[in-house]
Design a protein around this motif. Structure first.
Motif, mmCIF file in Angstrom:
data_model
loop_
_atom_site.group_PDB
_atom_site.id
_atom_site.type_symbol
_atom_site.label_atom_id
_atom_site.label_comp_id
_atom_site.label_asym_id
_atom_site.label_seq_id
_atom_site.Cartn_x
_atom_site.Cartn_y
_atom_site.Cartn_z
ATOM 1 N N SER A 217 0.830 -1.210 0.000
ATOM 2 C CA SER A 217 0.000 0.000 0.000
ATOM 3 C C SER A 217 0.865 1.260 0.000
ATOM 4 C CB SER A 217 -0.924 -0.002 1.214
ATOM 5 O OG SER A 217 -1.733 -1.154 1.189
ATOM 6 N N ASN A 221 0.575 4.252 -2.678
ATOM 7 C CA ASN A 221 0.426 5.668 -2.293
ATOM 8 C C ASN A 221 1.456 6.548 -2.986
ATOM 9 O OD1 ASN A 221 -1.738 5.161 -0.646
ATOM 10 N ND2 ASN A 221 -0.548 5.083 1.252
ATOM 11 N N PHE A 224 0.254 7.184 -6.460
ATOM 12 C CA PHE A 224 -0.855 8.143 -6.486
ATOM 13 C C PHE A 224 -0.386 9.541 -6.117
ATOM 14 C CE2 PHE A 224 -3.853 4.605 -6.574
ATOM 15 C CZ PHE A 224 -4.901 5.153 -7.295
ATOM 16 N N GLU A 227 -2.035 9.829 0.028
ATOM 17 C CA GLU A 227 -2.252 8.665 0.890
ATOM 18 C C GLU A 227 -3.606 8.032 0.549
ATOM 19 O OE1 GLU A 227 0.521 7.811 3.164
ATOM 20 O OE2 GLU A 227 1.152 9.178 1.574
ATOM 21 N N ARG A 228 -3.652 7.330 -0.556
ATOM 22 C CA ARG A 228 -4.880 6.700 -1.020
ATOM 23 C C ARG A 228 -5.229 5.482 -0.161
ATOM 24 N NH1 ARG A 228 -8.597 4.067 -2.714
ATOM 25 N NH2 ARG A 228 -9.545 4.011 -4.764
ATOM 26 N N GLN A 229 -4.228 4.708 0.227
ATOM 27 C CA GLN A 229 -4.417 3.479 0.986
ATOM 28 C C GLN A 229 -3.874 3.625 2.403
ATOM 29 O OE1 GLN A 229 -6.569 2.141 -1.060
ATOM 30 N NE2 GLN A 229 -5.717 0.078 -0.913
ATOM 31 N N MET A 251 -7.762 0.093 -8.637
ATOM 32 C CA MET A 251 -7.756 1.557 -8.692
ATOM 33 C C MET A 251 -7.118 2.031 -9.980
ATOM 34 S SD MET A 251 -6.319 2.029 -4.837
ATOM 35 C CE MET A 251 -5.671 0.370 -4.737
#
Ligand SMILES: Nc1nc2c(ncn2[C@@H]2O[C@H](COP(=O)(O)OP(=O)(O)OP(=O)(O)O)[C@@H](O)[C@H]2O)c(=O)[nH]1
Ligand SMILES: [Mg+2]
Ligand SMILES: [Zn+2]
Length: 363
Positions: A217, A221, A224, A227-229, A251
């Motif tokens: 994760s 992140n 991305f 902090e998506r996860q 995603m």
């Protein structure tokens, strides 16, 4: 959202009929499974909360199988509520499976189930951490399964900040695997993330696999840029993860490319038939042609060419042990299911195709 960005291509397009277009049925991709038979799906109209139609639920019970994250399905949307009904499942390109999680309990009852981790995958990032987690043997086992699923593997070595010389680990891996990219990265400093990004392409799907706490994760992140996860520190005393990610999720990256985050697994138990293992270890299979006995198990028989090669230093003991272990597991699974992977897959598609034909007739 554009369908091609979600991975839609000719394989699926040819399964989608004009009749379906007329009926205002849309293609959509499963992004997450929820409790109670609900799924999040993505399509060109956005995200919907979907449920299977009664017919599909019925077929699933008859061995038709459930949609998995990454599957393409056909849906009818009810926009005012952001809801959708799933009417059909399109044939998969491939899937990554393992022995059912309920393994221990069901093993006693003599039943093992195939659990599909993700479907329609282009690339698998095998994430390993350079701490207690690191095991060349485990990487080798994962690779065999990934290859046999028709998926391109990339080995990622995360947490390079924890060891003085990451190169040493690269050497260890390169000794046993050939032609697979191995990328050292650091999720904390972003080092190596650019090399990893080179394997991400618009419209292509990447699944992240690895033990809990290795940083799956965290890396997502980084990709991305936000902090998506959710992430959590590993336990201090044994560096084991805390199973922070609890469900598989697909995603869409802002720069293009599709990633699937998965919960860490204790060990990924492969779902394979014996012949597939023999193919992956064809060096050992070739040696065994020279065994004295045709049904040699390569354990203690006289005149065993495999044992001979180990003694002569031509075959690595670790590789031999891995081969034996995977064969034992495959035999165990086969005995319990009486079906090879292909047969299971074929049976499932038969049930689904039959059902879909029936649905079309009823229209
Ligand atoms: N030292 C170090 N720690 C890292 C690195 N990358 C991630 N971590 C830390 O490792 C811990 C676990 O990271 P996660 O991203 O939650 O791990 P995960 O693989 O998603 O774990 P699960 O969701 O439980 O499967 C977090 O505290 C991260 O900050 C790294 O490169 N170096
Ligand atoms: Mg996670
Ligand atoms: Zn032998």
């Amino acid at each position: 959202m554009n369908l091609e960005d979600l991975g839609w291509d000719d394989h699926f397009r040819t399964q989608f009929t004009n009749q379906e277009i007329e009926q205002e049925i849309l293609p959509a991709r499963i992004s997450q499974g929820h409790r109670g038979g609900f799924y999040s799906v993505l399509c060109d109209e956005g995200e919907f909360l979907a449920e299977m139609s009664g017919r599909m639920q019925h077929a699933a019970k008859d061995g038709g199988g459930l949609p998995a994250v990454g599957d393409w399905v056909t849906i009818r949307t009810y926009k005012e509520k952001n809801r959708a009904i799933i009417h059909g499942l399109l044939e998969r390109k491939n899937s990554l499976s393992r022995k059912g999680v309920s393994g221990r309990k069901s093993e006693i009852q003599g039943k093992i189930t195939e659990q599909i981790l993700a479907a329609n995958i282009d690339t698998c990032f095998l994430i390993n951490a350079l701490d207690n987690d690191f095991s060349v043997r485990r990487i080798e086992r994962y690779l065999t399964t990934v290859y046999n699923s028709g998926i391109t593997p990339v080995v990622i070595l995360n947490k390079t900040d924890l060891v003085p010389d990451p190169e040493e680990y690269l050497d260890q891996i390169n000794k046993v695997i050939f032609g697979v990219p191995v990328i050292p990265v650091c999720g904390l400093t972003n080092s190596g993330i650019i090399d990893l990004s080179a394997h991400i392409k618009a419209g292509k799907t990447i699944v992240f696999i690895g033990s809990s706490g290795v940083g799956k994760s965290t890396i997502i992140n980084r990709l991305f840029g936000v902090e998506r996860q959710r992430v959590n520190p590993v336990r201090e005393y044994d560096q084991k993860g805390r199973h922070t990610t609890t469900s598989r999720e697909l995603m869409l990256l802002p720069e293009g490319g599709i990633v699937i985050d998965t919960p860490g697994m204790r060990e990924f138990q492969p779902w394979m038939v014996e012949e597939e293992i023999e193919e992956a270890f064809n060096d050992i299979e070739e040696l065994s042609l020279n065994c004295k006995f045709r049904n040699c198990t390569h354990e203690s028989e006289p005149g065993c060419a495999v044992q001979e090669a180990i003694r002569a230093g031509e075959l690595d003991t670790g590789r031999y042990n891995n081969y034996m272990r995977m064969k034992r597991e495959a035999r165990f699974i086969e005995e319990r299911t009486n079906l090879g992977t292909q047969q299971t897959e074929r049976k499932r598609w038969k049930a689904i195709t039959k059902l879909q034909k029936q649905i079309k007739k009823d229209w």
